[in-house]
Motif scaffolding. Structure first.
Motif, short mmCIF file in Angstrom:
data_model
loop_
_atom_site.label_atom_id
_atom_site.label_comp_id
_atom_site.label_asym_id
_atom_site.label_seq_id
_atom_site.Cartn_x
_atom_site.Cartn_y
_atom_site.Cartn_z
N GLY A 1 0.78 -1.22 0.00
CA GLY A 1 0.00 0.00 0.00
C GLY A 1 0.81 1.27 0.00
N SER A 2 2.08 1.19 -0.36
CA SER A 2 2.93 2.38 -0.29
C SER A 2 3.13 3.05 -1.65
CB SER A 2 4.29 2.02 0.30
OG SER A 2 4.97 1.16 -0.59
N THR A 3 2.31 2.73 -2.63
CA THR A 3 2.44 3.34 -3.95
C THR A 3 2.00 4.80 -3.88
OG1 THR A 3 1.94 1.23 -4.97
CG2 THR A 3 1.79 3.15 -6.36
N LYS A 4 2.85 5.68 -4.38
CA LYS A 4 2.53 7.11 -4.41
C LYS A 4 2.49 7.58 -5.85
CE LYS A 4 4.53 8.16 0.06
NZ LYS A 4 5.58 8.88 0.79
N THR A 5 1.58 8.49 -6.13
CA THR A 5 1.40 9.02 -7.47
C THR A 5 1.80 10.50 -7.48
OG1 THR A 5 -0.47 7.54 -7.76
CG2 THR A 5 -0.26 9.32 -9.33
N HIS A 6 2.57 10.88 -8.49
CA HIS A 6 2.97 12.27 -8.66
C HIS A 6 2.58 12.71 -10.06
CE1 HIS A 6 5.42 11.78 -5.05
NE2 HIS A 6 5.88 10.67 -5.58
N LYS A 7 1.82 13.78 -10.17
CA LYS A 7 1.43 14.31 -11.48
C LYS A 7 2.61 15.04 -12.10
CE LYS A 7 -3.51 14.95 -11.30
NZ LYS A 7 -3.77 14.28 -12.57
N MET A 8 2.67 14.99 -13.43
CA MET A 8 3.76 15.64 -14.14
C MET A 8 3.75 17.15 -13.92
SD MET A 8 4.65 15.67 -18.18
CE MET A 8 5.59 14.19 -18.41
N SER A 9 2.56 17.75 -13.87
CA SER A 9 2.47 19.20 -13.67
C SER A 9 3.03 19.61 -12.31
CB SER A 9 1.03 19.66 -13.82
OG SER A 9 0.19 18.99 -12.90
N GLU A 10 2.75 18.80 -11.27
CA GLU A 10 3.28 19.10 -9.93
C GLU A 10 4.80 18.96 -9.90
OE1 GLU A 10 1.30 16.45 -7.28
OE2 GLU A 10 -0.67 17.32 -7.64
N LEU B 1 6.85 19.36 -12.39
CA LEU B 1 7.46 20.44 -13.15
C LEU B 1 7.54 21.72 -12.32
CD1 LEU B 1 8.60 21.14 -15.95
CD2 LEU B 1 6.32 21.95 -16.56
N GLU B 2 6.52 21.96 -11.49
CA GLU B 2 6.52 23.15 -10.64
C GLU B 2 7.48 23.01 -9.47
OE1 GLU B 2 2.56 23.89 -9.36
OE2 GLU B 2 1.79 24.06 -11.41
N LYS B 3 7.40 21.88 -8.75
CA LYS B 3 8.19 21.69 -7.53
C LYS B 3 9.65 21.39 -7.82
CE LYS B 3 4.43 20.00 -4.64
NZ LYS B 3 3.92 18.84 -3.90
N ASN B 4 9.91 20.38 -8.66
CA ASN B 4 11.27 19.92 -8.87
C ASN B 4 11.48 19.47 -10.31
OD1 ASN B 4 13.85 19.12 -8.42
ND2 ASN B 4 13.37 17.49 -6.97
N PRO B 5 11.72 20.41 -11.23
CA PRO B 5 11.91 20.02 -12.63
C PRO B 5 13.16 19.17 -12.83
CG PRO B 5 12.28 22.37 -12.36
CD PRO B 5 11.77 21.86 -11.05
N GLU B 6 14.15 19.30 -11.95
CA GLU B 6 15.37 18.50 -12.07
C GLU B 6 15.06 17.01 -11.99
OE1 GLU B 6 19.58 17.73 -9.73
OE2 GLU B 6 18.40 19.50 -9.24
N LYS B 7 14.21 16.64 -11.06
CA LYS B 7 13.85 15.23 -10.90
C LYS B 7 13.08 14.71 -12.12
CE LYS B 7 12.01 12.06 -7.50
NZ LYS B 7 11.44 11.90 -6.17
N LEU B 8 12.19 15.52 -12.67
CA LEU B 8 11.42 15.14 -13.85
C LEU B 8 12.34 14.89 -15.05
CD1 LEU B 8 8.63 14.80 -15.21
CD2 LEU B 8 8.72 17.23 -15.71
N TYR B 9 13.28 15.77 -15.27
CA TYR B 9 14.21 15.62 -16.39
C TYR B 9 15.12 14.42 -16.19
CZ TYR B 9 13.05 19.97 -18.79
OH TYR B 9 12.42 20.94 -19.52
N LYS B 10 15.58 14.19 -14.97
CA LYS B 10 16.46 13.05 -14.71
C LYS B 10 15.72 11.73 -14.86
CE LYS B 10 20.21 15.09 -12.33
NZ LYS B 10 21.43 14.77 -11.64
N LEU B 11 14.46 11.67 -14.43
CA LEU B 11 13.67 10.44 -14.59
C LEU B 11 13.47 10.12 -16.07
CD1 LEU B 11 10.83 10.68 -11.92
CD2 LEU B 11 12.46 8.83 -12.19
N ALA B 12 13.16 11.13 -16.86
CA ALA B 12 12.93 10.91 -18.29
C ALA B 12 14.22 10.53 -19.01
CB ALA B 12 12.33 12.17 -18.91
N THR B 13 15.32 11.14 -18.64
CA THR B 13 16.60 10.83 -19.28
C THR B 13 17.10 9.45 -18.88
OG1 THR B 13 17.12 13.19 -19.17
CG2 THR B 13 18.91 11.72 -19.73
N ARG B 14 16.87 9.08 -17.63
CA ARG B 14 17.31 7.77 -17.14
C ARG B 14 16.70 6.64 -17.95
NH1 ARG B 14 15.54 5.90 -11.31
NH2 ARG B 14 13.72 5.35 -12.53
N GLY B 15 15.46 6.83 -18.42
CA GLY B 15 14.80 5.80 -19.21
C GLY B 15 15.44 5.58 -20.57
#
Length: 139
Positions: A83-92, A94-108
């Motif tokens: 039950g520990s699955t957490k969901t994060h929207k892309m828009s959130e 991008l506002e809070k931490n764009p670095e993490k969003l870019y690194k997740l996409a690049t890592r793939g």
């Protein structure tokens, strides 16, 4: 006879490349960055050696997204407990931490090995136009 030259880790020269994300499509930026991090744009590319360049992304929060991805796309994290699955929207993200969003996409788009982790360490992402790496960039 001509032989293919294999690049050695101590012979590689790394450049610092700045990518401005202003009004560019997010996915196109990420594919360009993954190619630069891997070193596939160089004639001395060797698959088992990290021969890529250091990449700096500026204005990360000003990228464009096509379709309804910005509202609909979710990223999931799981700690391993029930039950520990957490969901994060892309828009959130991008506002809070764009670095993490870019690194997740690049890592793939990078290899899922120790070599891929080393390549990802050479990516620097900044939400604004200022970055502390001006001394490394040539001319």
């Amino acid at each position: 006879m001509k032989f293919t030259q294999m690049a050695k880790a101590n012979e590689i020269e790394r450049d610092w490349i700045v990518v401005d994300a202003t009004d560019k499509v997010f996915g196109r930026i990420i594919t360009e960055v993954a190619t630069l991090l891997r070193g596939k744009h160089k004639p001395s590319y060797t698959p088992h050696v990290d021969c890529g360049d250091n990449v700096i992304i500026i204005n990360a929060s000003k990228a464009k997204f096509t379709g309804a991805k910005i509202e609909d796309k979710n990223y999931y994290t799981h700690s391993g407990y029930f039950g520990s699955t957490k969901t994060h929207k892309m828009s959130e993200m991008l506002e809070k931490n764009p670095e993490k969003l870019y690194k997740l996409a690049t890592r793939g788009m990078l290899p899922k090995t120790k070599l891929g982790k080393e390549m990802l360490k050479k990516l620097k992402v900044y939400a604004g136009s200022e970055h502390p790496h001006t001394a490394q960039i040539k001319g």
